[in-house]
Write a protein that holds these residues in place. Structure first.
Motif, PDB file in Angstrom:
ATOM      1  N   ALA A 182       0.821  -1.217   0.000  1.00 52.86           N
ATOM      2  CA  ALA A 182       0.000   0.000   0.000  1.00 52.86           C
ATOM      3  C   ALA A 182       0.851   1.261   0.000  1.00 52.86           C
ATOM      4  N   THR A 183       1.881   1.276   0.814  1.00 52.08           N
ATOM      5  CA  THR A 183       2.699   2.490   0.866  1.00 52.08           C
ATOM      6  C   THR A 183       3.462   2.714  -0.431  1.00 52.08           C
ATOM      7  N   HIS A 184       3.884   1.622  -1.097  1.00 55.27           N
ATOM      8  CA  HIS A 184       4.610   1.752  -2.360  1.00 55.27           C
ATOM      9  C   HIS A 184       3.682   2.178  -3.500  1.00 55.27           C
TER      10      HIS A 184
ATOM     11  N   VAL B  39       3.094   1.263   8.059  1.00 54.43           N
ATOM     12  CA  VAL B  39       4.527   1.552   8.060  1.00 54.43           C
ATOM     13  C   VAL B  39       4.959   2.056   9.434  1.00 54.43           C
ATOM     14  N   LEU B  40       5.653   1.219  10.187  1.00 56.09           N
ATOM     15  CA  LEU B  40       6.220   1.658  11.455  1.00 56.09           C
ATOM     16  C   LEU B  40       7.372   2.612  11.149  1.00 56.09           C
TER      17      LEU B  40
ATOM     18  N   THR C  67      10.643   5.549  14.933  1.00 52.40           N
ATOM     19  CA  THR C  67      10.146   4.702  16.014  1.00 52.40           C
ATOM     20  C   THR C  67      11.079   3.519  16.241  1.00 52.40           C
ATOM     21  N   GLN C  68      11.607   2.972  15.168  1.00 49.92           N
ATOM     22  CA  GLN C  68      12.555   1.869  15.301  1.00 49.92           C
ATOM     23  C   GLN C  68      13.791   2.315  16.088  1.00 49.92           C
TER      24      GLN C  68
ATOM     25  N   ALA D 229       0.952  -5.263  12.657  1.00 46.70           N
ATOM     26  CA  ALA D 229       0.358  -6.397  11.943  1.00 46.70           C
ATOM     27  C   ALA D 229       0.963  -6.600  10.561  1.00 46.70           C
ATOM     28  N   GLU D 230       1.304  -5.520   9.890  1.00 39.55           N
ATOM     29  CA  GLU D 230       1.806  -5.640   8.517  1.00 39.55           C
ATOM     30  C   GLU D 230       3.235  -6.153   8.442  1.00 39.55           C
ATOM     31  N   ILE D 231       3.959  -6.077   9.540  1.00 38.00           N
ATOM     32  CA  ILE D 231       5.363  -6.498   9.545  1.00 38.00           C
ATOM     33  C   ILE D 231       5.440  -8.000   9.782  1.00 38.00           C
TER      34      ILE D 231
END
Length: 286
Positions: free
Chosen positions: A45-47, A55-56, A60-61, A92-94
């Motif tokens: 989705a982000t791409h 997208v975390l 934040t990482q 959830a997406e990761i």
């Protein structure tokens, strides 16, 4: 003309520098790390549309690395495992997380509890988690070693462009990068690292080398022989050339005493030694 589709992709925060000081009265200990986090998963989705709901943020990482360090770092393998398991269970997406850590060595200066000098070599680890299983690779980088004798290189093919003379006695020097994969994720990491590093050095020192490739294989075998939990080891050995200087124009001989240490170009020897009965890892991220 056909259409297009999104291929493999990943993202993360590269080289978060972290220094933790553990204070036990007047005696302190330093943990000096360079941490890179990498995440992958359902990120189409982000791409494709710019939808960042899965997208975390890389910021934040970075903050997670610092926050986790507040509770202590411990062995870098354990710290990396804590981080990857966190990332795959909180967004959830990761679906897959990888954390690579470089640990810079500091040796205590005698008679003080708070003074240190940078040590040799960099300890490394990479932990990966796909939500169901996790695996760990440990290693060492930039471990510079040198033999002043006990190395040969001859019998190689020659063509019109070959100018390298054969030698039966040369300096052999390299900066070792080695990574070894563990079968388990719960062990005495410090002891395993110290043993593997010691076996690397011992194999380099006591192998009469007829090629750097031969030395690489001997080092890899020695690492595996001493630890049943290690499955395979990958090594990269740049040949740090030392060329005998011709002193004849000055009316001087040179009986193997004066050398020019060349930094580039250099030969780069790479290879893997694995247990013959071990299944193929199939780990794209190791």
């Amino acid at each position: 003309m056909g259409g297009f589709e999104l291929g493999d992709n990943q993202y993360g925060k590269a080289e978060t520098r972290l220094v933790r000081v553990d204070r036990d009265g007047d005696t302190h200990a330093i943990t000096d790390l360079n941490v890179t986090t990498t995440l992958a998963g359902d990120l189409a989705a982000t791409h494709l549309t710019g939808d960042n709901s899965g997208v975390l943020p890389t910021d934040t990482q970075k903050n997670t690395v610092y926050a986790f360090a507040r509770d202590g770092v411990g062995e870098i393998e354990d710290f990396a495992l804590r981080l990857v398991r966190h990332f795959v269970t909180t967004t959830a997406e990761i679906k897959q997380a990888r954390v690579r850590i470089e640990q810079y060595t500091w040796d205590r200066i005698a008679a003080t509890g708070h003074s240190f000098a940078r040590g040799a070599g960099t300890r490394t680890t990479t932990a990966t988690c796909d939500g169901e299983s996790a695996w760990v690779v440990s290693g060492v980088a930039d471990l510079v070693v040198l033999n002043t004798t006990g190395s040969e290189f001859h019998g190689f093919p020659r063509d019109r462009y070959t100018t390298l003379p054969e030698t039966h006695d040369r300096i052999l020097a390299t900066a070792v990068t080695a990574n070894w994969r563990h079968a388990s994720t719960g062990r005495d990491w410090a002891q395993a690292f110290a043993g593997a590093r010691d076996r690397l050095l011992t194999a380099f020192a006591d192998t009469h080398s007829r090629s750097l490739q031969q030395t690489l294989h001997a080092m890899g075998e020695r690492v595996l022989e001493g630890d049943d939990d290690l499955v395979e080891v990958r090594l990269a050995l740049p040949n740090k050339h030392h060329f005998l200087v011709d002193l004849a124009p000055f009316g001087l001989d040179n009986p193997g005493e004066v050398f020019h240490a060349a930094d580039r170009p250099y030969g780069l020897i790479e290879g893997t030694v694995r247990r013959s009965d071990a299944p193929d890892a199939g780990l794209a991220w190791w």
